[in-house]
Design an enzyme around this catalytic site. Structure first.
Site: not given
Lengths: 351, 75
Positions: A47, A55-58, A71, A115-116, A177, A317
């Site tokens: 990462d 972001n700390l809540h998750r 991180k 996350d993408n 998110c 294609c």
């Protein structure tokens, strides 16, 4: 661990296992904590981000005094304190299609805690190339998804992400998110379940979520499970395509490109309503007679071409993947509607 | 017949489920839903009938549950 069926042999397998967790966020943190707790011998964490207050809540592995720190560095230090027996390799940067094959090689399992979409499609293609099982997890507001992709051992179903979702959604189609918000416990649960699937895969205990998409609605506390299918028309993306692919663009087409089905395509083609552009490279087989223009995707940005003024355009294609990206590029240069042929020529010749 | 919507599709349909009767097969259902909810035309999702993903047009019967499942990307 003192559990039925979970003896010394299982513990030994965990100690010999090598797991890579891609993304140390809301899914990756809990997955990491439980895998280290379980005694997995080698864990890689990748990462490039730093710890953010909002972001700390998750991401409850981190605390407010660590905001701004890398991180992976903070996570590795905490995990070393939790279990010094686990060897942790830190990759403090983002994964991409230029470094993925080298990083992934040697790991037994990859956990997709990204996350993408560009990372998810890229990881799927890399794991398919290297034949590494991929434990997929993702959340959307109050719902979570989980499954095991690319599992070939023990009569595994060998389902890939692209079997289920061949083409990435447009950039504006699905909120992240960050944009949509998420209840922290939901990725906590899904990430913990990803770790659980990894332990089951290594120890060969229980039944894996291989070939089954598990979904959970956290507000309604409802589980919905779907049996997945292999897409016969889909072939693995080869190494050179993988390395040449621009995943960020592939997954960030600015406008949603409509796909046209094979019967609809044949009908409109018969009525001479479509201008067909083949975006395969010149060496690709089979040659076709019904394209109005061949414009290889690799040359799209630099080529000179004229688009029709009174006909809709359909880009084709091999598998209907590159064509979506090419269609999005072409759409920026024309007022006419641009379609992508769903399933590509593989589907065309199979229907 | 019960139609279930998941993830961002609920933003389009404004409801997580809907009852529809008298639709012969999944292709007809898809057409009907995409007419009613136009953004579905370009949305990425797969269809499952009674908990099983389907790729080809599939006959629907009374009492079937059809799910429209998009990919999620949050993490």
């Amino acid at each position: 661990m003192i559990l039925p069926g979970f003896g010394l042999a299982a513990q030994q397998k965990l100690y010999q296992a090598k797991i890579l967790i891609v993304g140390i966020g809301a899914l990756g943190c809990p997955a990491l904590q439980y895998l280290v707790g379980a005694g997995v011998g080698e864990i890689g964490i990748i990462d490039g981000d730093t710890i953010q207050l909002h972001n700390l809540h998750r991401q409850t592995l981190f605390n407010t005094s660590e905001v701004g720190e890398k991180k992976v560095t903070v996570a590795a230090a905490k995990m070393q304190a939790l279990n010094p027996e686990t060897h942790i390799t830190v990759y403090p940067f983002h994964i991409n299609n230029h470094n993925a094959l080298q990083i992934l090689t040697g790991y037994d399992i990859v956990i997709d805690a990204t996350d993408n979409f560009s990372a998810k499609y890229m990881l799927n293609d890399a794991c398919a190339l290297l034949n590494i099982p991929l434990i997929y997890g993702a959340v959307s507001v109050y719902e979570g998804q989980l499954t095991v992709f690319n599992y070939t051992k023990n009569n595994g179903k060998n389902i890939q992400y692209r079997d289920v979702f061949p083409v990435p959604p447009a950039a504006d189609e699905i909120k992240s998110c960050e944009e949509a918000g998420v209840l922290g416990m939901l990725p906590g649960m899904i990430g913990t379940m990803q770790a659980t699937e990894a332990v089951k895969l290594i120890t060969e205990l229980g039944s894996l979520l291989d070939g089954r998409l598990f979904t959970y609605h956290v507000l309604n506390a409802v589980v919905y499970e779907i049996e997945l299918l292999k897409n016969k028309a889909l072939t693995v993306i080869d190494r050179s395509t993988f390395e040449a692919m621009d995943y960020a663009l592939h997954c960030a087409t600015e406008t949603a490109i409509p796909e046209i089905s094979i019967p609809e395509f044949k009908k409109r083609q018969k009525e001479n309503q479509l201008f067909v552009i083949d975006v395969r490279e010149y060496h690709e087989e089979p040659a076709i007679h019904f394209a109005d223009l061949q414009l290889p995707a690799s040359q799209l940005a630099s080529a000179n071409y004229e688009l029709p003024l009174h006909k809709d355009i359909c880009v084709i294609c091999q598998h209907g993947i590159r064509s979506v990206y090419a269609a999005a590029q072409l759409q920026q240069h024309t007022q006419q509607k641009v379609y992508s042929l769903k399933g590509g020529l593989t589907a065309y010749f199979n229907q | 017949m019960e139609i279930l919507f998941f993830g961002n599709l609920i933003d389009i349909t404004r409801q997580p489920k809907e009852l529809i009767e008298g639709v012969a097969d999944t292709a007809t259902l898809k057409q009907l839903l995409e007419k009613k909810y136009q953004p579905l035309q370009t949305a990425k999702y797969f269809i499952a009938v009674n908990g099983k993903m389907v790729q080809e047009n599939t006959i629907l019967n009374q009492g079937d549950t059809v799910a429209l499942m998009p990919p999620f990307s949050g993490g």
